[in-house]
Design an enzyme around this catalytic site. Structure first.
Site, PDB file in Angstrom:
ATOM      1  N   SER A 126      57.651   1.121 -31.439  1.00  0.00           N
ATOM      2  CA  SER A 126      58.843   1.392 -32.239  1.00  0.00           C
ATOM      3  C   SER A 126      58.477   2.233 -33.451  1.00  0.00           C
ATOM      4  CB  SER A 126      59.429   0.056 -32.702  1.00  0.00           C
ATOM      5  OG  SER A 126      60.396   0.265 -33.698  1.00  0.00           O
ATOM      6  N   TYR A 149      58.284  -8.764 -36.569  1.00  0.00           N
ATOM      7  CA  TYR A 149      58.573  -7.990 -35.354  1.00  0.00           C
ATOM      8  C   TYR A 149      57.750  -6.703 -35.335  1.00  0.00           C
ATOM      9  CZ  TYR A 149      60.812  -4.471 -32.467  1.00  0.00           C
ATOM     10  OH  TYR A 149      61.024  -3.454 -31.580  1.00  0.00           O
ATOM     11  N   LYS A 153      54.487  -5.109 -32.811  1.00  0.00           N
ATOM     12  CA  LYS A 153      54.378  -3.790 -32.174  1.00  0.00           C
ATOM     13  C   LYS A 153      53.068  -3.114 -32.603  1.00  0.00           C
ATOM     14  CE  LYS A 153      58.017  -4.019 -29.830  1.00  0.00           C
ATOM     15  NZ  LYS A 153      57.860  -4.173 -28.391  1.00  0.00           N
ATOM     16  N   ASN A 179      66.092   5.306 -32.594  1.00  0.00           N
ATOM     17  CA  ASN A 179      67.226   4.368 -32.478  1.00  0.00           C
ATOM     18  C   ASN A 179      67.990   4.564 -31.170  1.00  0.00           C
ATOM     19  OD1 ASN A 179      66.463   4.510 -35.348  1.00  0.00           O
ATOM     20  ND2 ASN A 179      68.235   3.208 -35.677  1.00  0.00           N
ATOM     21  N   ASN A 199      72.666  -4.246 -35.423  1.00  0.00           N
ATOM     22  CA  ASN A 199      72.484  -2.791 -35.441  1.00  0.00           C
ATOM     23  C   ASN A 199      73.827  -2.074 -35.441  1.00  0.00           C
ATOM     24  OD1 ASN A 199      69.862  -3.776 -33.489  1.00  0.00           O
ATOM     25  ND2 ASN A 199      69.483  -2.655 -35.361  1.00  0.00           N
ATOM     26  N   ASP A 295      66.222  -1.357 -45.917  1.00  0.00           N
ATOM     27  CA  ASP A 295      66.644  -0.080 -45.316  1.00  0.00           C
ATOM     28  C   ASP A 295      66.097   1.115 -46.097  1.00  0.00           C
ATOM     29  OD1 ASP A 295      68.023  -1.083 -43.197  1.00  0.00           O
ATOM     30  OD2 ASP A 295      70.017  -0.680 -43.993  1.00  0.00           O
TER      31      ASP A 295
END
Ligand code: NAD
Ligand code: UD1
Length: 338
Positions: A126, A149, A153, A179, A199, A295
Site C-alpha cells: 500500500s 495496519y 504492510k 486508492n 473511505n 490525513d
C-alpha cells in the site's frame, strides 16, 4: 503453458476483480480465503462474469497445514497475496489482531511456498508505507508508517524481500496501491464493505443509495486547489490488470521489486463528489467537518516504474470509476447479500 495461480484473499474487493482478469488472460485460478471480510457468493459472481470456473478453499492462510493441503492438491505456479485485514482505524484499536493475522498469513504462505518449490509472489502492499507522501511519490521515497495496519504492510515487504534473497529463483513484486475505487463494468462485482465505510468512495455510494443523508467532508482548508484532500484514485479493474502484468514480469525476472500502482493524477474530494453526481444523476449532499486525524493534504503516485518495468498504465478515468461504482451500487444495493 497454462499457469495456475493461487489467489489468497481472492473473494475480497481487489482479489475478486483480479481473479476475473486472470481467468480472462488464460490462467487457472485457485482461491484461498477465510471469508472474514467477504462472502462465498463472490465465487459465483467471478465465475459468472468470467464464464470460467475457479477452485475455492475456505482456508485461513495463516494455518500452515490447511494451506499445505491446497498446495498439495494443485500445481501452483505463482501466488498473488491479497489476504489481510485492512481497516486503518480498527488496526489502532486491535493492533495484535492485525499483526497476528497479516504477518502470520504472509509467513505461513512463504513457508508453504518454499516447501512446495513455488517461488513467485505478487504482494498487495500500500502507498501507506510512504512516511512523507509528498507527491508525486516514487518507490525510493522514505518509508515508515503511522498505524499498525501500515506496519504490517511494511513488515511483510521486508519479510518477503528477505525470503526472496534465500533462493536465486525466488521473485517478488511488492505492489503499492494508491486508492482503488470503482467496480466491474458488468455491475456484478464491486466493493461490499461491512459496517459504516471509512473511505470516501464507498461512503459516497451509500449516500447516493440513501443509506446516509450526507457526506462528511473531512477538511476544506487544505492547501489544495479547492481546499479538500487530494488522492490518486485508481479503477479497481486497472489495478487488477496490473497484477496480471506483474505475473508476466515475475516469469522473466528475479529480485524483490516495489512498484506503485496509481494513475499519477490527483483528485480532490469535490472532484470525486461531482463526478459521482454526474454518473448517478443524483445530488450528493455534504457537510464540511474538521480535518480527520492523520490525513495529508495531497498524495499521488509517480507511476513511471510500473510503465517501464511492467508495461502497465492506468487507462480508466474518474468518470469510469464513478459510472461503474454507481452501476454496482444501484444493481446491488445490499452488496452481495441478494
Ligand atoms: P478485502 O478485505 O475486500 O479483501 C481481503 C480478503 O482477505 C477478504 O476476502 C478476507 O476475507 C481475506 N482474508 C483476510 N485475512 C485472511 C486470512 N488470514 N486467511 C484467508 N483470507 C483472509 O480487501 P481489499 O480491498 O480487496 O484489499 C486486498 C489487499 O490489498 C489487502 O491486503 C489490503 O490491505 C491491500 N490494500 C487495499 C487497499 C484498498 O484501499 N482497498 C489499498 C492498499 C492495499
Ligand atoms: C486510506 C487509508 C490508507 C490506504 C488508502 C488507500 C485510512 C485512514 N487510510 O487513505 O491507509 O493506504 O486509503 O486505499 O483509511 N474523506 C472525506 N469523507 C469521508 C471519507 C474520506 O472527506 O467520509 C476524505 C479524506 O479526508 C481524504 C479523501 O477523502 O482526503 C480520501 O480518503 P480515504 O478514502 O479514506 O483514503 P485515504 O485517506 O487516502
Amino acid at each position: 503453458m497454462k499457469q495456475t495461480i493461487l489467489v489468497t484473499g481472492g473473494t475480497g474487493y481487489i482479489g475478486s476483480h483480479t481473479c476475473v482478469e486472470l481467468l480472462e488472460n488464460g490462467y487457472d485460478v485457485v482461491i484461498a480465503d477465510n471469508l472474514s471480510n467477504s462472502k462465498r457468493q463472490v465465487v459465483d459472481r467471478i465465475q459468472e462474469v468470467a464464464g470460467k470456473a475457479v477452485t475455492f478453499y475456505e482456508v485461513d492462510v495463516a494455518d500452515e497445514q490447511a494451506l499445505a493441503r491446497v498446495f498439495a492438491a494443485h500445481a501452483i505456479d505463482a501466488v498473488i497475496h491479497f489476504a489481510g485485514l485492512k481497516a486503518v482505524g480498527e488496526s489502532v484499536e486491535k493492533p495484535l489482531a492485525y499483526y497476528q493475522n497479516n504477518l502470520n498469513a504472509t509467513m505461513s504462505l512463504l513457508v508453504v511456498m518454499s516447501r512446495f518449490g513455488v517461488n513467485k509472489i505478487a504482494f498487495s502492499s500500500s502507498a501507506t508505507v510512504y512516511i512523507d507522501p509528498a507527491p508525486p511519490i516514487r518507490e525510493d521515497a522514505p518509508l515508515g508508517c503511522t498505524n499498525p495496519y501500515g506496519w504490517t504492510k511494511f513488515m511483510s515487504e521486508i519479510i518477503i524481500t528477505d525470503w526472496q534473497k534465500t533462493n536465486g529463483d525466488n521473485a517478488a513484486v511488492l505492489l503499492r496501491y494508491f486508492n482503488p475505487i470503482g467496480a466491474h463494468e458488468s455491475g456484478k462485482m464491486g466493493e461490499d464493505p461491512q459496517g459504516i465505510p471509512n473511505n470516501l468512495f464507498p461512503y459516497i455510494t451509500r449516500v447516493a443509495g440513501g443509506a446516509y443523508p450526507h457526506l462528511n467532508i473531512f477538511g476544506a482548508d487544505y492547501d489544495t486547489p479547492d481546499g479538500t484532500g487530494v488522492r490518486d484514485y485508481i479503477h479497481v479493474v486497472d489495478l487488477a490488470r496490473g497484477h496480471v502484468l506483474a505475473l508476466k514480469y515475475l516469469d522473466a525476472h528475479n529480485g524483490a521489486l516495489p512498484v506503485n500502482l496509481g494513475t499519477g493524477l490527483g483528485y480532490s474530494v469535490f472532484d470525486v463528489l461531482r463526478a459521482y453526481e454526474r454518473a448517478s444523476g443524483k445530488e450528493i449532499p455534504f457537510v464540511i467537518q474538521p480535518r480527520r486525524a492523520g490525513d495529508v493534504a495531497s498524495t499521488y503516485a509517480d507511476p513511471t516504474l510500473a510503465r517501464e518495468l511492467l508495461g502497465w498504465t492506468a487507462e480508466k478515468t474518474l468518470d469510469d470509476m464513478c459510472l461503474s461504482g454507481c452501476r454496482w451500487q444501484s444493481l446491488n444495493p445490499n452488496g452481495y447479500e441478494d
